[in-house]
Structure formats: C-alpha cells, structure tokens
Write a protein that holds these residues in place. Structure first.
Motif, PDB file in Angstrom:
ATOM      1  N   LYS A   4       0.946  -1.142   0.149  1.00  0.00           N
ATOM      2  CA  LYS A   4      -0.324   0.430  -0.025  1.00  0.00           C
ATOM      3  C   LYS A   4       0.931   1.207   0.267  1.00  0.00           C
ATOM      4  O   LYS A   4       1.845   1.178   0.466  1.00  0.00           O
ATOM      5  N   THR A   5       0.570   2.118  -0.419  1.00  0.00           N
ATOM      6  CA  THR A   5       0.634   3.424  -1.076  1.00  0.00           C
ATOM      7  C   THR A   5       0.709   3.983   0.228  1.00  0.00           C
ATOM      8  O   THR A   5       0.106   3.769   1.618  1.00  0.00           O
ATOM      9  N   ARG A   9      -2.371   3.902   3.708  1.00  0.00           N
ATOM     10  CA  ARG A   9      -1.737   3.579   4.851  1.00  0.00           C
ATOM     11  C   ARG A   9      -2.877   4.717   5.518  1.00  0.00           C
ATOM     12  O   ARG A   9      -3.259   4.087   6.442  1.00  0.00           O
ATOM     13  N   ALA A  10      -2.252   6.091   5.313  1.00  0.00           N
ATOM     14  CA  ALA A  10      -3.186   7.238   5.733  1.00  0.00           C
ATOM     15  C   ALA A  10      -4.123   6.957   6.558  1.00  0.00           C
ATOM     16  O   ALA A  10      -5.246   7.402   7.436  1.00  0.00           O
ATOM     17  N   PHE A  11      -5.055   6.791   4.499  1.00  0.00           N
ATOM     18  CA  PHE A  11      -6.697   6.264   5.095  1.00  0.00           C
ATOM     19  C   PHE A  11      -6.845   5.368   5.764  1.00  0.00           C
ATOM     20  O   PHE A  11      -8.724   5.471   6.409  1.00  0.00           O
ATOM     21  N   ASP A  12      -6.567   4.488   5.326  1.00  0.00           N
ATOM     22  CA  ASP A  12      -7.409   2.590   6.502  1.00  0.00           C
ATOM     23  C   ASP A  12      -6.842   3.122   7.679  1.00  0.00           C
ATOM     24  O   ASP A  12      -7.612   3.668   8.314  1.00  0.00           O
ATOM     25  N   ALA A  17      -9.275   4.559  12.933  1.00  0.00           N
ATOM     26  CA  ALA A  17     -10.233   5.915  13.834  1.00  0.00           C
ATOM     27  C   ALA A  17     -11.284   6.057  14.323  1.00  0.00           C
ATOM     28  O   ALA A  17     -11.824   6.328  14.790  1.00  0.00           O
ATOM     29  N   LEU A  18     -11.975   6.570  12.261  1.00  0.00           N
ATOM     30  CA  LEU A  18     -13.134   6.843  12.605  1.00  0.00           C
ATOM     31  C   LEU A  18     -13.959   6.321  13.797  1.00  0.00           C
ATOM     32  O   LEU A  18     -14.984   6.290  13.962  1.00  0.00           O
ATOM     33  N   MET A  19     -13.978   5.241  12.564  1.00  0.00           N
ATOM     34  CA  MET A  19     -14.834   3.632  13.277  1.00  0.00           C
ATOM     35  C   MET A  19     -14.751   3.347  14.500  1.00  0.00           C
ATOM     36  O   MET A  19     -15.938   3.324  15.362  1.00  0.00           O
TER      37      MET A  19
END
Length: 292
Positions: A4-5, A9-12, A17-19
């Motif tokens: 992953k870029t 990884r930042a999006f994941d 964290a949001l979930m």
C-alpha cells in the motif's frame, strides 16, 4: 503481495480511527446507564462529567426494581407478547409470502400492489382503534398481537426469498404427492432459515420495544408490557412505588438510579438475542432483498 502507498495506509488509519470513535460514541450512553445504575445514588446526582466506572458500587436500585410487582408482571406480559406475537407474525407472513411467491396464483401482482400501497397510505389511528373496538379486542392481549400480524415490508422480503427456492424442488415434491402445506413446511422454510431468523429478530424486537399500542388499547395495568411501565418511570417520573421505605431526603437520588436500572433491565434481554441471530442477519436480508 501488494504494498500500500502512504496515502492508502493513511486512509486506512483514519478510517479505523473514525470507526473506533463512532463505536465509542454509540456505546458510551449504554455504558453510562449501566455504570449509573450500579453507582451510589448521591454520587450519580453530583456527577457532572463522564462516568467511566461505578461510583460506590451498589445493587440497591436493582433490588428495588425487582421488588416492584409492576416490573415482574410487565416482564411476564412482554414475554407473552413477544413469544405469541412473533409466532403469529412468522406463521401469517410465511403463509402470505408462500402464496404470493407461487407462479400459478391468480391476481398475485394486483394483491402485491395493494400490499405495497398500505406501506404508503393507511387509514390512520382512529379507524384502527374503532376496528379493534368493534372486534372486541380492546383491553385484551389480542389487541397487541392481531392488528400487527403481518408487516408489509417483512412480507415482501420473505416473498422474494421464497421465490429464490428452485422450482425443481417444488415439482419433485409434488410428484411425491406433497401438498402446499408440506412443500412450505418441509421444502421452502428449511431452505429459507436465514430469512426466517431475520424475521424473528425484526418481529421480536418490535414487540419487545412496543409501547404505543398498549397505551392506546389497554386500560388494565395487569396487562401492561414492560416498555409502557418503563415509559411511566422515565417520562412521568413515577418511581414512588419502588422507593417504598427509603427516607424522603434520599428519594430523589435513588429515584434517578432506579430509572437507569429499569432501562438496563428492559434492554439486556434483547441485547442477548442479537449474538445468536447476527450471523443470519446479512445473509437473510440479502437473500430477501427486493429485486426485479
């Protein structure tokens, strides 16, 4: 293996964290009610921030709740409404869904249109009340079971699921001399258990949480369900019958914890039901999804 870029990884990480944050926000009200019901009444009244643990652990509120005869009677009534009501719902919905899912039924499209029509337009509360009264069901348990025997939405879901049963199985059963009753009970329903489990969940939760029909149709307190008693305690602030011998100076704090304890008592049983039916939930809804 794909790497992953940094952006992925930042999006994941942000998504996780949001979930977690959403889960905590959703869970905390229930945790607060649980901890408050187990806390010292005076500590609950004086608390002005987050409640992260029971303050002055005590079960006094639960003792008063279970000592109240209204709660015990309402619990039994609710169990009767849930078991009998859900049984009637499953039987009637299964019969209607099976009949409307067969290929050789006349006017089935017209009947389905009329059923769907009731989802958007209805007679209203007063005609329903007059109908229940004319049928002699006022102030009886039947008033909470018969008028809600079939949900149009659930009927559509179950009908679509029944349509997914292979026609060859029905034809084979008919060659063996099976009637429609036999085909429904021994072929269609066993192959549609996930949908049936979801229907049990939908109908059971409805009956457990229902209070408005009881408030409209029932006058005898011995027939009141648990949620109607809970409404009286929370909205009408009717905790006096539970407090009993508690000193008047302590009645207000203990009244608050009684409300929290009653919420927990009314909520836990249905929460325990979810884990047993959760595995069927997504599969059942997807099988019964409305499709062309």
């Amino acid at each position: 293996m794909m790497h992953k870029t940094i952006g992925e990884r930042a999006f994941d990480g942000f998504n996780a964290a949001l979930m977690v944050a959403l889960a905590l926000v959703t869970l905390y009200p229930l945790v607060f009610v649980l901890f408050a019901s187990l806390s010292d009444p005076n500590a609950v009244v004086q608390n002005r921030g987050l409640l992260l643990y029971p303050k002055g652990l005590t079960l006094e509120a639960y003792k008063l709740v279970f000592a109240n005869p209204n709660i015990a009677t309402a619990y039994v009534n609710t169990l009767i409404y849930v078991v009998c009501g859900t049984a009637v719902n499953i039987v009637m919905t299964s019969l209607g869904a099976y009949a409307l899912s067969r290929r050789n039924v006349m006017w089935k499209n017209t009947i389905m249109f009329l059923i769907v029509f009731t989802m958007f337009f209805e007679g209203g509360l007063i005609p329903l009340y007059l109908l229940v009264g004319n049928l002699g069901m006022l102030d009886s348990r039947l008033a909470l079971i018969i008028p809600t025997a079939v949900s149009a939405f659930n009927l559509i879901i179950m009908r679509t699921a029944f349509q997914g049963v292979p026609v060859s199985l029905e034809e084979s059963a008919r060659l063996d001399g099976a009637s429609d009753w036999t085909i429904l009970a021994r072929v269609v329903l066993p192959l549609s258990l996930p949908v049936v489990a979801v229907m049990v969940l939908f109908y059971g939760v409805y009956h457990w949480n229902s209070w408005f029909p009881a408030m409209i149709y029932l006058q005898t307190r011995e027939l009141f369900p648990l949620q109607l008693i809970l409404r009286e305690i929370l909205i009408a602030n009717d905790t006096g019958s539970m407090i009993g011998s508690v000193a008047s100076s302590d009645s207000m704090p203990i009244g608050e914890t009684i409300k929290y304890a009653t919420i927990i008592v009314a909520t836990l049983p249905i929460l325990f039901l979810y884990p047993f039916l959760q595995k069927y939930f997504v599969k059942g809804v997807m099988i019964g999804a409305v499709k062309e």
